[in-house]
Design a protein around this motif. Structure first.
Motif, short mmCIF file in Angstrom:
data_model
loop_
_atom_site.label_atom_id
_atom_site.label_comp_id
_atom_site.label_asym_id
_atom_site.label_seq_id
_atom_site.Cartn_x
_atom_site.Cartn_y
_atom_site.Cartn_z
N THR A 12 0.81 -1.34 -0.07
CA THR A 12 0.02 -0.16 -0.22
C THR A 12 1.07 1.18 -0.10
O THR A 12 1.75 1.31 0.73
CB THR A 12 -1.01 -0.37 1.76
OG1 THR A 12 -1.60 -0.88 1.30
CG2 THR A 12 -2.12 1.08 1.60
N TYR A 13 0.88 2.08 -0.83
CA TYR A 13 1.49 3.44 -1.04
C TYR A 13 0.82 4.57 -0.06
O TYR A 13 -0.09 4.14 -0.09
CB TYR A 13 1.63 4.06 -2.26
CG TYR A 13 2.94 2.84 -3.23
CD1 TYR A 13 3.70 2.97 -3.45
CD2 TYR A 13 1.51 2.05 -4.61
CE1 TYR A 13 4.93 2.40 -4.24
CE2 TYR A 13 2.52 1.58 -5.40
CZ TYR A 13 3.82 1.61 -5.47
OH TYR A 13 4.68 1.26 -5.82
N VAL A 14 1.58 5.01 0.24
CA VAL A 14 1.03 5.86 1.39
C VAL A 14 1.41 7.43 1.45
O VAL A 14 2.50 7.01 1.28
CB VAL A 14 1.07 5.07 2.89
CG1 VAL A 14 0.57 6.08 3.69
CG2 VAL A 14 0.29 3.91 3.98
N SER A 19 -3.59 6.95 0.10
CA SER A 19 -3.75 5.48 0.54
C SER A 19 -4.04 4.94 -0.77
O SER A 19 -4.74 5.48 -1.58
CB SER A 19 -2.92 4.79 1.78
OG SER A 19 -4.62 4.53 1.99
N TYR A 20 -3.10 4.18 -1.70
CA TYR A 20 -3.26 3.18 -2.47
C TYR A 20 -2.32 1.75 -2.68
O TYR A 20 -1.14 1.91 -2.44
CB TYR A 20 -3.03 3.88 -3.71
CG TYR A 20 -3.25 3.02 -4.92
CD1 TYR A 20 -4.73 2.78 -5.47
CD2 TYR A 20 -2.78 1.95 -5.34
CE1 TYR A 20 -4.83 2.75 -6.61
CE2 TYR A 20 -3.17 1.35 -7.08
CZ TYR A 20 -4.28 1.92 -6.75
OH TYR A 20 -5.24 1.01 -7.90
N THR A 21 -4.24 1.06 -2.27
CA THR A 21 -3.15 -0.92 -1.84
C THR A 21 -2.65 -0.77 -3.83
O THR A 21 -3.90 -0.69 -4.91
CB THR A 21 -3.65 -1.22 -1.63
OG1 THR A 21 -4.08 -1.61 -0.38
CG2 THR A 21 -3.71 -2.97 -1.60
N SER A 42 -2.71 -2.23 -17.94
CA SER A 42 -1.76 -1.33 -17.11
C SER A 42 -2.18 -0.50 -15.99
O SER A 42 -3.36 -0.76 -15.55
CB SER A 42 -1.59 0.13 -18.35
OG SER A 42 -0.67 0.98 -17.84
N GLY A 43 -1.10 -0.81 -14.42
CA GLY A 43 -1.72 -0.07 -13.27
C GLY A 43 -2.19 -1.23 -12.71
O GLY A 43 -2.39 -0.90 -11.41
N CYS A 44 -1.64 -2.08 -13.49
CA CYS A 44 -2.06 -3.87 -11.77
C CYS A 44 -1.08 -4.07 -11.05
O CYS A 44 -1.44 -4.74 -9.84
CB CYS A 44 -2.09 -5.25 -12.52
SG CYS A 44 -1.09 -5.72 -14.23
N GLY A 45 -0.14 -3.29 -11.29
CA GLY A 45 1.05 -4.30 -10.23
C GLY A 45 1.91 -4.12 -10.51
O GLY A 45 2.89 -4.82 -9.21
N LYS A 46 2.33 -4.75 -11.65
CA LYS A 46 3.53 -5.02 -12.28
C LYS A 46 4.87 -4.66 -11.65
O LYS A 46 5.47 -5.21 -11.22
CB LYS A 46 3.58 -5.99 -13.38
CG LYS A 46 2.12 -6.25 -13.88
CD LYS A 46 2.01 -6.38 -15.81
CE LYS A 46 2.10 -5.07 -16.34
NZ LYS A 46 0.85 -3.96 -16.26
N SER A 47 5.13 -3.33 -11.84
CA SER A 47 6.08 -3.21 -11.57
C SER A 47 6.47 -3.02 -10.32
O SER A 47 7.47 -2.64 -9.57
CB SER A 47 6.30 -1.59 -12.10
OG SER A 47 6.43 -1.10 -13.60
N SER A 48 5.08 -2.03 -9.35
CA SER A 48 5.49 -2.77 -7.50
C SER A 48 5.54 -4.09 -7.39
O SER A 48 6.66 -3.88 -6.22
CB SER A 48 4.18 -2.10 -7.35
OG SER A 48 3.42 -0.37 -7.74
N LEU A 49 5.28 -4.73 -7.59
CA LEU A 49 5.90 -6.36 -7.54
C LEU A 49 7.22 -6.35 -7.49
O LEU A 49 7.88 -6.50 -6.76
CB LEU A 49 5.01 -7.18 -8.23
CG LEU A 49 5.34 -8.98 -8.11
CD1 LEU A 49 4.58 -8.83 -6.15
CD2 LEU A 49 4.63 -9.52 -8.25
#
Ligand code: ADP
Ligand code: MG
Length: 264
Positions: A12-14, A19-21, A42-49
């Motif tokens: 979760t980005y805070v 905040s955004y999960t 796009s935006g599903c969280g691949k780079s975040s992972l």
């Protein structure tokens, strides 16, 4: 042998206002030497992972492990290649690779490291460009240096975030074959994010489809390697898998924008 393990991983980005999960409760196990392609809208969280695996972001809950050890930060066991080339402009191709090798604690004299760097640059087709600076290289060539850099380093895990996304089709095809071949030769464990279904099926031992903040499908690609684009075209398994993945994309995007709006 299990190389990477994600256990109930949530990010979760805070910030001060909101905040955004990005994703929630992801579980995933990847074996040593596996080539796993990650796809999803796009935006599903691949780079975040990938950022968690790289050690740049910390999980909000759950854990990520490499070789059974919790990831606590960046490390030389992981090499990264992104869509945008990240070479040092003041270093030649060879010096860029040597720099990465030194950082990942490759042993050897300066001469030995340079020879090894040059060997890898030759493997990715840059034997003629060893002493060129990034500004003298095309985008495709710079990405080849980035590839040589992670392959020559001691990193056993390669994290690749749409590495061929900005490359012209001809270079892209050549680099797909090179990545596949060299990653296997070096027994690297690869997580490769792409938005190109064909590329995912061409390269992946497995394809992980992310959407709605989690993994929606984890598919083994049961087509013998090495694969070529040409051999895949008439292969019924390829056609079925491509249709299946298209359907996954369609279903996911249709939920968001309405079924009449979907164009893939
Ligand atoms: P992908 O790589 O699949 O396109 P990302 O991992 O880049 O997706 O982003 C997932 C979601 O998290 C997106 O909605 C994005 O806007 C959000 N996000 C990414 N980075 C940050 C950040 N640093 N702060 C807040 N939200 C972020
Ligand atoms: Mg991304």
């Amino acid at each position: 042998m299990e190389k990477i393990k994600l256990e109930n991983l949530t990010l979760t980005y805070v910030d001060a206002k909101s905040s955004y999960t990005a994703f929630e409760n992801i579980n995933l196990s990847i074996n040593e030497g596996e080539f796993v392609c990650v796809i999803g809208p796009s935006g599903c969280g691949k780079s975040s992972l990938l950022s968690i695996l790289e050690g740049l972001n910390r999980a909000s809950s759950g854990s990520a492990y490499i070789d059974g050890k919790k990831i606590e930060g960046p490390g030389t066991d992981r090499g990264v290649v992104f869509q945008h080339y990240s070479l040092f402009p003041w270093l030649t191709a060879t010096a860029n690779v040597v720099f990465a090798m030194k950082q990942s604690k490759c042993k050897g004299t300066k001469k030995e490291l340079m020879e090894k760097a040059q060997e890898y640059l030759s493997k990715v087709g840059l034997a003629e460009a060893l002493d060129k600076y990034p500004s003298q290289l095309s985008g495709g060539m710079q990405q080849r240096v980035a590839m040589a850099r992670v392959l020559a380093s001691n990193a056993s895990i390669l994290l690749m975030d749409e590495p061929l996304g900005a490359i012209d089709p001809q270079n892209r095809r050549e680099l797909q074959i090179l990545i596949s071949k060299l990653a296997k030769e070096e027994n690297k464990t690869v997580i490769f994010v792409t938005h190109d279904l064909e590329e995912a099926i061409l390269l992946g031992d497995r394809i992980v489809f992310m959407a709605n903040k989690n993994i929606q499908a984890d598919i083994s690609v049961d087509i013998p390697k090495p694969r070529t684009r040409e051999s895949l075209m008439g292969n019924q398994k390829y056609i079925d898998m491509h249709n299946n993945l298209m359907q996954l994309f369609y279903n996911n995007i249709a939920d968001k924008v309405g079924k009449d709006e979907v164009v893939i």
